[in-house]
Design a protein around this motif. Structure first.
Motif, PDB file in Angstrom:
ATOM      1  N   ASP A   1       0.966  -0.724   0.329  1.00 19.37           N
ATOM      2  CA  ASP A   1       0.397  -0.542   0.094  1.00 19.37           C
ATOM      3  C   ASP A   1       1.135   0.684  -0.520  1.00 19.37           C
TER       4      ASP A   1
ATOM      5  N   ALA B   1     -11.135   5.182  11.228  1.00 12.57           N
ATOM      6  CA  ALA B   1     -10.157   5.591   9.941  1.00 12.57           C
ATOM      7  C   ALA B   1      -8.948   4.820   9.932  1.00 12.57           C
ATOM      8  N   GLY B   2      -8.048   4.498  10.620  1.00 13.03           N
ATOM      9  CA  GLY B   2      -6.694   3.877  10.410  1.00 13.03           C
ATOM     10  C   GLY B   2      -6.878   2.468  10.800  1.00 13.03           C
TER      11      GLY B   2
ATOM     12  N   ARG C   1      -8.189  -3.951   6.650  1.00  9.25           N
ATOM     13  CA  ARG C   1      -8.245  -4.387   5.526  1.00  9.25           C
ATOM     14  C   ARG C   1      -6.970  -5.058   4.560  1.00  9.25           C
ATOM     15  N   HIS C   2      -5.660  -4.413   5.566  1.00  9.57           N
ATOM     16  CA  HIS C   2      -4.571  -5.477   5.492  1.00  9.57           C
ATOM     17  C   HIS C   2      -4.246  -6.654   5.430  1.00  9.57           C
TER      18      HIS C   2
ATOM     19  N   LEU D   1      -1.587   4.950  12.153  1.00  5.14           N
ATOM     20  CA  LEU D   1      -3.077   4.153  11.809  1.00  5.14           C
ATOM     21  C   LEU D   1      -3.787   3.504  13.198  1.00  5.14           C
TER      22      LEU D   1
ATOM     23  N   ARG E   1      -8.256   1.001   8.488  1.00  8.47           N
ATOM     24  CA  ARG E   1      -7.221   0.684   6.711  1.00  8.47           C
ATOM     25  C   ARG E   1      -6.097  -1.548   7.306  1.00  8.47           C
TER      26      ARG E   1
ATOM     27  N   SER F   1       2.343  -0.318  12.995  1.00 13.09           N
ATOM     28  CA  SER F   1       2.048   1.031  13.050  1.00 13.09           C
ATOM     29  C   SER F   1       2.951   1.690  13.668  1.00 13.09           C
TER      30      SER F   1
ATOM     31  N   THR G   1     -11.430  -7.176  11.617  1.00 14.26           N
ATOM     32  CA  THR G   1     -12.443  -5.760  12.059  1.00 14.26           C
ATOM     33  C   THR G   1     -13.129  -5.435  13.693  1.00 14.26           C
TER      34      THR G   1
END
Length: 388
Positions: free
Chosen positions: A104, A152-153, A159-160, A147, A156, A140, A179
């Motif tokens: 990414d 929002a971080g 998802r990774h 993140l 992300r 992170s 999640t």
């Protein structure tokens, strides 16, 4: 049992210096919503108070050097060599996270890390995602990605972590585990809508109703990268194609009779019926939790188990026996936890009957000649973050 201090001490022993820190992420127990996430549906997980921890420090090169307190051997792989199926085993989940972050465009490099966990592995409590999310939290901070600072971080990162599991570890899962581990809230379940990507925190307080959630380890183990889980995913994709929809979430309970007739296949009809009714159960259970109605929560669990056993066909004799005996001994309801083909059973039990229920299941297993199960009361934990 792994603690932050334990993994930090092991890091010093192995690498000769202190780690930059220790990060952790929880397992999860999914109150409702199995095989619904990859179908765009609803899930209702709770982050577990049992966690995976990593002590870590950044390197100056792109080598990943990974040590586990729970699995023999060490894993070494350069970041530029990480790909589907490499490394194999548990290392794929950790290496895949750094691979996904780098893909990414984020500035990651090699890491030394030591992993320890007090989660049961392969028991339906999301040990693989806990490893991914603890490594993601560490990355992170180690690389100043920022993140963990906001939702929002964290979304992300989730998802990774899912990409790592799907593309490197080759486990065709949805995103419920990641999640829950990264975006969950202490003391809450989380109703996740995988179509609209919205979250609804819901209070988790069984003690309010004089109950506890008993997790029973049936000593049967699964692997999400094994074929059975992928078979169910592929069947759902086929059903969607046959019905002309992008996701099975598009099919509602009222649509089921026509959709089942259109499929003309009892097996596929059962798979569809599970997904559609499981979505409805997840939404209802969130409302029952809000109302503090744990008898209704328990009844939903029992209905979900019948669906997983008969329509989805992911249960095993040991799991069915544990569910049946727990309810016969006084549990208000019970079901299989996780994607199936092994793992744990979850039962809502009056606090004064916990010993009776656990004992009844152990006795039934002994009579059947199965390995003795163990159990513990599930407590809601906190999301991934830094421990030390």
């Amino acid at each position: 049992m792994s603690t932050a201090r334990t993994v930090a001490d092991r890091f010093r022993e192995r690498f000769g210096h202190a780690p930059a820190g220790v990060w952790s992420a929880p397992g999860r127990f999914n109150l409702m919503g199995e095989h619904t996430d990859y179908n765009g549906g609803f899930c209702l997980p709770v982050p577990l108070d049992r966690r995976t921890r990593v002590a870590a420090a950044a390197r100056d090169d792109d080598l990943l050097h990974m040590v586990s307190l729970d699995v023999p051997g060490e894993v070494d792989v350069p970041l530029h060599e990480v790909r589907a199926g490499r490394p194999e085993g548990w290392g794929a989940y950790a290496a895949g996270v750094l691979w996904a972050l780098g893909g990414d465009g984020l500035p990651v490099r090699g890491v030394d890390l030591v992993v320890g966990s007090d989660l049961l592995i392969g028991a339906g409590l999301s040990s693989s995602a806990a490893l991914e999310c603890s490594v993601a939290a560490a990355a992170s901070d180690l690389f100043d990605l920022g993140l963990l600072a906001d939702d929002a971080g964290r979304a992300r990162l989730a998802r990774h972590c899912q990409s790592a599991e799907n593309e490197i570890a080759l486990a065709p899962t949805g995103g419920v585990d990641q999640t829950s581990a990264l975006r969950g809230m202490k003391g809450h379940a989380l109703l996740i809508d995988f179509l609209n990507h919205t979250l609804r925190p819901v209070p988790y307080d069984p003690a309010r109703s004089g109950a506890g959630v008993l997790i029973l380890d049936t000593r049967t183990r699964h692997s999400l990268s094994a074929g059975h889980f992928g078979d169910r995913h592929a069947e759902c994709d086929r059903i969607a194609d046959l019905l002309g929809v992008d996701l099975l979430r598009r099919i509602g309970v009222d649509d089921l009779p026509v959709a089942e007739a259109e499929l003309g296949d009892p097996t596929l009809a059962g798979r569809l019926r599970h997904v559609v009714t499981e979505n409805a159960r997840a939404v209802k259970m969130a409302d029952d939790l809000e109302a503090g109605d744990w008898r209704a929560v328990a009844g939903g669990m029992t209905a979900a188990h019948a669906s997983m056993r008969d329509d989805l066909e992911v249960s095993l004799p040991q799991i069915d026996l544990a569910v049946e005996e727990a309810i016969a001994a006084g549990a208000w309801g019970a079901r299989l936890v996780g994607g199936g083909f092994g793992g744990c059973v979850m039962a809502v039990v009056p606090v004064d009957r916990v010993r009776d229920v656990a004992g009844a299941v152990q006795e039934a297993f002994a009579v059947a000649g199965y390995e003795a199960p163990t159990g513990f009361l599930a407590t809601a934990g906190s999301p991934a973050g830094r421990d030390l």
